[in-house]
Scaffold this motif. Structure first.
Motif, PDB file in Angstrom:
ATOM      1  N   PRO A   1      -2.962  10.431  -5.645  1.00  0.00           N
ATOM      2  CA  PRO A   1      -2.517   9.571  -6.748  1.00  0.00           C
ATOM      3  C   PRO A   1      -2.780   8.092  -6.453  1.00  0.00           C
ATOM      4  O   PRO A   1      -2.685   7.649  -5.309  1.00  0.00           O
ATOM      5  CB  PRO A   1      -1.010   9.843  -6.822  1.00  0.00           C
ATOM      6  CG  PRO A   1      -0.778  11.066  -6.017  1.00  0.00           C
ATOM      7  CD  PRO A   1      -1.839  11.107  -4.983  1.00  0.00           C
ATOM      8  N   VAL A   2      -3.111   7.358  -7.492  1.00  0.00           N
ATOM      9  CA  VAL A   2      -3.190   5.900  -7.444  1.00  0.00           C
ATOM     10  C   VAL A   2      -2.284   5.359  -8.543  1.00  0.00           C
ATOM     11  O   VAL A   2      -2.276   5.892  -9.661  1.00  0.00           O
ATOM     12  CB  VAL A   2      -4.637   5.402  -7.639  1.00  0.00           C
ATOM     13  CG1 VAL A   2      -4.654   3.885  -7.854  1.00  0.00           C
ATOM     14  CG2 VAL A   2      -5.503   5.791  -6.451  1.00  0.00           C
ATOM     15  N   HIS A   3      -1.508   4.339  -8.219  1.00  0.00           N
ATOM     16  CA  HIS A   3      -0.579   3.753  -9.184  1.00  0.00           C
ATOM     17  C   HIS A   3      -1.019   2.345  -9.540  1.00  0.00           C
ATOM     18  O   HIS A   3      -1.261   1.515  -8.669  1.00  0.00           O
ATOM     19  CB  HIS A   3       0.835   3.717  -8.600  1.00  0.00           C
ATOM     20  CG  HIS A   3       1.813   2.937  -9.438  1.00  0.00           C
ATOM     21  ND1 HIS A   3       2.610   1.937  -8.925  1.00  0.00           N
ATOM     22  CD2 HIS A   3       2.091   2.998 -10.772  1.00  0.00           C
ATOM     23  CE1 HIS A   3       3.352   1.430  -9.887  1.00  0.00           C
ATOM     24  NE2 HIS A   3       3.057   2.047 -11.021  1.00  0.00           N
ATOM     25  N   LEU A   4      -1.129   2.081 -10.832  1.00  0.00           N
ATOM     26  CA  LEU A   4      -1.435   0.744 -11.340  1.00  0.00           C
ATOM     27  C   LEU A   4      -0.321   0.351 -12.297  1.00  0.00           C
ATOM     28  O   LEU A   4      -0.080   1.037 -13.297  1.00  0.00           O
ATOM     29  CB  LEU A   4      -2.780   0.755 -12.077  1.00  0.00           C
ATOM     30  CG  LEU A   4      -3.103  -0.480 -12.926  1.00  0.00           C
ATOM     31  CD1 LEU A   4      -3.166  -1.744 -12.077  1.00  0.00           C
ATOM     32  CD2 LEU A   4      -4.405  -0.275 -13.698  1.00  0.00           C
ATOM     33  N   GLU A   5       0.383  -0.746 -11.980  1.00  0.00           N
ATOM     34  CA  GLU A   5       1.427  -1.229 -12.883  1.00  0.00           C
ATOM     35  C   GLU A   5       0.991  -2.538 -13.523  1.00  0.00           C
ATOM     36  O   GLU A   5       0.387  -3.409 -12.877  1.00  0.00           O
ATOM     37  CB  GLU A   5       2.761  -1.389 -12.163  1.00  0.00           C
ATOM     38  CG  GLU A   5       2.794  -2.398 -11.035  1.00  0.00           C
ATOM     39  CD  GLU A   5       4.185  -2.503 -10.398  1.00  0.00           C
ATOM     40  OE1 GLU A   5       5.029  -1.619 -10.640  1.00  0.00           O
ATOM     41  OE2 GLU A   5       4.404  -3.482  -9.657  1.00  0.00           O
ATOM     42  N   ILE A   6       1.298  -2.645 -14.821  1.00  0.00           N
ATOM     43  CA  ILE A   6       0.882  -3.802 -15.611  1.00  0.00           C
ATOM     44  C   ILE A   6       2.128  -4.452 -16.214  1.00  0.00           C
ATOM     45  O   ILE A   6       2.882  -3.789 -16.952  1.00  0.00           O
ATOM     46  CB  ILE A   6      -0.086  -3.383 -16.732  1.00  0.00           C
ATOM     47  CG1 ILE A   6      -1.315  -2.684 -16.132  1.00  0.00           C
ATOM     48  CG2 ILE A   6      -0.509  -4.593 -17.567  1.00  0.00           C
ATOM     49  CD1 ILE A   6      -2.275  -2.141 -17.173  1.00  0.00           C
ATOM     50  N   PRO A   7       2.391  -5.711 -15.905  1.00  0.00           N
ATOM     51  CA  PRO A   7       3.546  -6.394 -16.503  1.00  0.00           C
ATOM     52  C   PRO A   7       3.478  -6.367 -18.025  1.00  0.00           C
ATOM     53  O   PRO A   7       2.387  -6.479 -18.610  1.00  0.00           O
ATOM     54  CB  PRO A   7       3.430  -7.816 -15.956  1.00  0.00           C
ATOM     55  CG  PRO A   7       2.688  -7.657 -14.663  1.00  0.00           C
ATOM     56  CD  PRO A   7       1.689  -6.563 -14.919  1.00  0.00           C
ATOM     57  N   ILE A   8       4.631  -6.219 -18.662  1.00  0.00           N
ATOM     58  CA  ILE A   8       4.630  -6.032 -20.110  1.00  0.00           C
ATOM     59  C   ILE A   8       4.098  -7.248 -20.856  1.00  0.00           C
ATOM     60  O   ILE A   8       3.627  -7.116 -21.991  1.00  0.00           O
ATOM     61  CB  ILE A   8       6.037  -5.663 -20.613  1.00  0.00           C
ATOM     62  CG1 ILE A   8       7.068  -6.714 -20.195  1.00  0.00           C
ATOM     63  CG2 ILE A   8       6.447  -4.290 -20.105  1.00  0.00           C
ATOM     64  CD1 ILE A   8       8.478  -6.421 -20.724  1.00  0.00           C
TER      65      ILE A   8
ATOM     66  N   SER B   1       1.509   7.439  -3.163  1.00  0.00           N
ATOM     67  CA  SER B   1       0.182   7.178  -3.721  1.00  0.00           C
ATOM     68  C   SER B   1      -0.759   6.700  -2.629  1.00  0.00           C
ATOM     69  O   SER B   1      -0.324   6.256  -1.561  1.00  0.00           O
ATOM     70  CB  SER B   1       0.271   6.125  -4.841  1.00  0.00           C
ATOM     71  OG  SER B   1       0.817   4.913  -4.361  1.00  0.00           O
ATOM     72  N   ARG B   2      -2.035   6.812  -2.893  1.00  0.00           N
ATOM     73  CA  ARG B   2      -3.027   6.277  -1.956  1.00  0.00           C
ATOM     74  C   ARG B   2      -2.949   4.748  -1.927  1.00  0.00           C
ATOM     75  O   ARG B   2      -3.112   4.136  -0.881  1.00  0.00           O
ATOM     76  CB  ARG B   2      -4.437   6.723  -2.352  1.00  0.00           C
ATOM     77  CG  ARG B   2      -4.674   8.203  -2.183  1.00  0.00           C
ATOM     78  CD  ARG B   2      -4.771   8.612  -0.734  1.00  0.00           C
ATOM     79  NE  ARG B   2      -4.897  10.063  -0.613  1.00  0.00           N
ATOM     80  CZ  ARG B   2      -4.277  10.808   0.264  1.00  0.00           C
ATOM     81  NH1 ARG B   2      -3.434  10.243   1.114  1.00  0.00           N
ATOM     82  NH2 ARG B   2      -4.461  12.101   0.297  1.00  0.00           N
ATOM     83  N   PHE B   3      -2.745   4.166  -3.096  1.00  0.00           N
ATOM     84  CA  PHE B   3      -2.374   2.748  -3.134  1.00  0.00           C
ATOM     85  C   PHE B   3      -1.695   2.455  -4.454  1.00  0.00           C
ATOM     86  O   PHE B   3      -1.861   3.179  -5.440  1.00  0.00           O
ATOM     87  CB  PHE B   3      -3.577   1.823  -2.892  1.00  0.00           C
ATOM     88  CG  PHE B   3      -4.534   1.658  -4.056  1.00  0.00           C
ATOM     89  CD1 PHE B   3      -4.282   0.739  -5.075  1.00  0.00           C
ATOM     90  CD2 PHE B   3      -5.721   2.373  -4.101  1.00  0.00           C
ATOM     91  CE1 PHE B   3      -5.168   0.559  -6.125  1.00  0.00           C
ATOM     92  CE2 PHE B   3      -6.616   2.210  -5.146  1.00  0.00           C
ATOM     93  CZ  PHE B   3      -6.344   1.304  -6.165  1.00  0.00           C
TER      94      PHE B   3
END
Length: 536
Positions: free
Chosen positions: A161-168, A131-133
């Motif tokens: 691609p950009v990846h964003l992860e969010i804690p549940i 990913s780009r970040f």
């Protein structure tokens, strides 16, 4: 910000839809993303359910290539992310805008190795490589800023691609409702005027100029066409730039940089202008011998400064958006500089004799039938024999009408799901997936998605009983064939099991009839018997 609040998940959907104009998302719900799905019903966002997260990524990729808008995926923690990584790698290699939003384990458990469901040691670190970040959201109030960064990548620099992860534990967290506002207006960089003037002077003085146009020019067809006509220069348009100059332009050499006649022209050029192209081997060196040589002054234009100094020796580099840069150069050429460009192009194309080349002749009637039956179609390919030939043979009327996975990362399984994404993004155009009997097995389950979404994609399945490309490489290297003569299912029976209309053809006339009878409310799989077809 107002005193009212919404959940982090609601804010995410609100920003995607109302601020950034997202209309479709691709995803498979899981226990970690149930809270995110709570607000999807009635949100105005179309949700498409692939049968594998890799399929989700390829669909988002095809959607983005066909529309020019970012494809968006909603993916679960852990296995969902490792499944989509291949699709992100393909998108990264070809600079395709894709937003991958995932869950990740609770904030208080991150990095602790407790063996929790879907746990990875460091999911963010893993995804940063494709990913780009990649960003882990730790404060829900920071979500608008992080999304703004993602769309700044898509619209302001070299996309990917950009990846964003969010804690549940953050999906249901309260966050202040933002005051409605339009997205920030971003203008891409323009090249330095002094550099543009110098590039224009070199191009004006050139006796044998050559232009190389890549996928970075896809949104500037008018500017590209006008400039090459004013330069009167033969032009290589790469695979991802097909259609940029329109169909059968007199200066278009196509994506034939690896063929001897074009290589000689390139080696003899005294000034070369390369715009929005990596100058990578899958566009200029598909014979893998490092034989694409530029001896003249190389002028490169790219949105990515680092890309300017890769692959070929640079004389002059301009950092800037392709379209803006083409327009800036064009200002220095109010009148055409006539140098016999069309004649030089015609001579090279005659020498190439693509329609007479034994490597391509079996596919000439295939693309003739497609052009006659579906002249406006988007052609989406896997890594398969018809695609390798089509990279040289196909001419399209506009950009974003031909793309495949034989470039860059070169993954198998791309063609079918990417075609579905393209059809979702461009329901006004026919879409054809070009796949082989080997590659389609990677994502065959996405036939179910095509049927469920009633997408009228035509799936041309070239059946040559195995991995033909690898067979040829093994034979050429004196390696005994192993693992390439694989067992295939009865594809017509499999398609019927999914509820997909299917037929078998052996000749161009059979194909023409099948295309005339294609349904408009669901997919059609057309299996081509490669051996019968090639035998005539």
């Amino acid at each position: 910000m107002s005193t009212h609040s919404m959940t982090c998940a609601d804010l995410l959907l609100h920003l995607l839809r109302d601020t950034y104009g997202v209309d479709s998302v691709f995803g498979i719900p899981g226990v970690h993303t149930v809270e995110l799905y709570r607000g999807l019903t009635g949100s105005g966002l179309q949700h498409v359910t692939p049968r594998h997260e890799q399929g989700a990524g390829f669909m988002a990729d095809g959607y983005a290539r066909a529309t020019g808008k970012p494809g968006v995926c909603l993916i679960i923690t852990g296995p969902g992310m490792t499944n989509i990584a291949t699709a992100m790698g393909q998108a990264l290699a070809d600079s395709i805008p894709m937003l991958v939003i995932s869950s990740v384990n609770r904030r208080d458990t991150l990095g602790r190795g407790q063996g929790r469901l879907h746990e990875l040691a460091n999911q963010q670190q893993l995804m940063s490589g494709v990913s780009r970040f990649s960003h882990t959201l730790l404060d829900p109030s920071a979500l608008p800023e992080v999304l703004a960064r993602a769309f700044a990548v898509f619209h302001g620099e070299r996309p990917g691609p950009v990846h964003l992860e969010i804690p549940i534990d953050l999906f249901a967290a309260p966050v202040a409702t933002p005051v409605p506002s339009p997205p920030p207006r971003l203008f891409r960089a323009s090249p330095d005027p002094e550099g543009v003037a110098l590039a224009a002077e070199w191009l004006r003085q050139a006796e044998r100029p050559l232009v190389l146009l890549g996928g970075g020019c896809a949104d500037a067809p008018t500017s590209a066409r006008r400039l090459i006509e004013h330069l009167d220069a033969p032009t290589v348009t790469t695979i991802n730039a097909k259609g940029l100059l329109g169909r059968d332009h007199s200066l278009d050499l196509g994506a034939n940089g690896a063929l001897p006649a074009v290589r000689r022209l390139a080696a003899e050029a005294d000034v070369i202008l390369a715009v929005g192209t990596e100058l990578g081997e899958t566009d200029y060196d598909v014979v893998f011998d490092d034989g694409f040589t530029l001896n003249g002054k190389l002028i490169r234009i790219d949105i990515d400064a680092q890309q300017l100094v890769r692959n070929q020796s640079l004389a002059l580099g301009l950092v800037g958006d392709a379209g803006r840069s083409l327009d800036c150069l064009l200002e220095h050429f109010p009148h055409p500089v006539l140098r016999g460009g069309a004649e030089r192009t015609a001579e090279v194309l005659t020498e190439l004799g693509l329609h007479r080349d034994p490597a391509f002749t079996p596919f000439v009637p295939l693309y003739r039938v497609l052009r006659e039956a579906l002249p406006e179609a988007i052609l989406v390919g896997d890594s398969t024999a018809p695609v390798y030939a089509g990279n040289h043979l196909v001419a399209q009327p506009a950009p974003r009408r031909y793309f495949n996975a034989s470039t860059g990362y070169g993954t198998l399984g791309y063609g079918l799901p990417a075609a579905l994404g393209a059809q979702l993004g461009r329901p006004d155009l026919p879409v054809v997936a070009l796949v082989g009997d080997g590659g389609i097995m990677f994502t065959l389950s996405e036939l179910a998605t095509a049927v469920e979404a009633r997408l009228p994609v035509v799936i041309l399945l070239w059946h040559n009983a195995g991995y033909e490309e690898i067979r040829r490489f093994m034979d050429a290297e004196g390696v005994e064939r192993l693992g390439v003569d694989i067992q295939a299912p009865n594809f017509l029976t499999v398609a019927a099991g999914f509820g997909c209309l299917a037929t078998h053809v052996k000749t161009p006339d059979d194909l023409a009839i099948a295309l005339q009878q294609r349904p408009l409310d669901g997919p059609l799989l057309i299996e081509i018997d490669a051996h019968r077809w090639c035998a005539g």
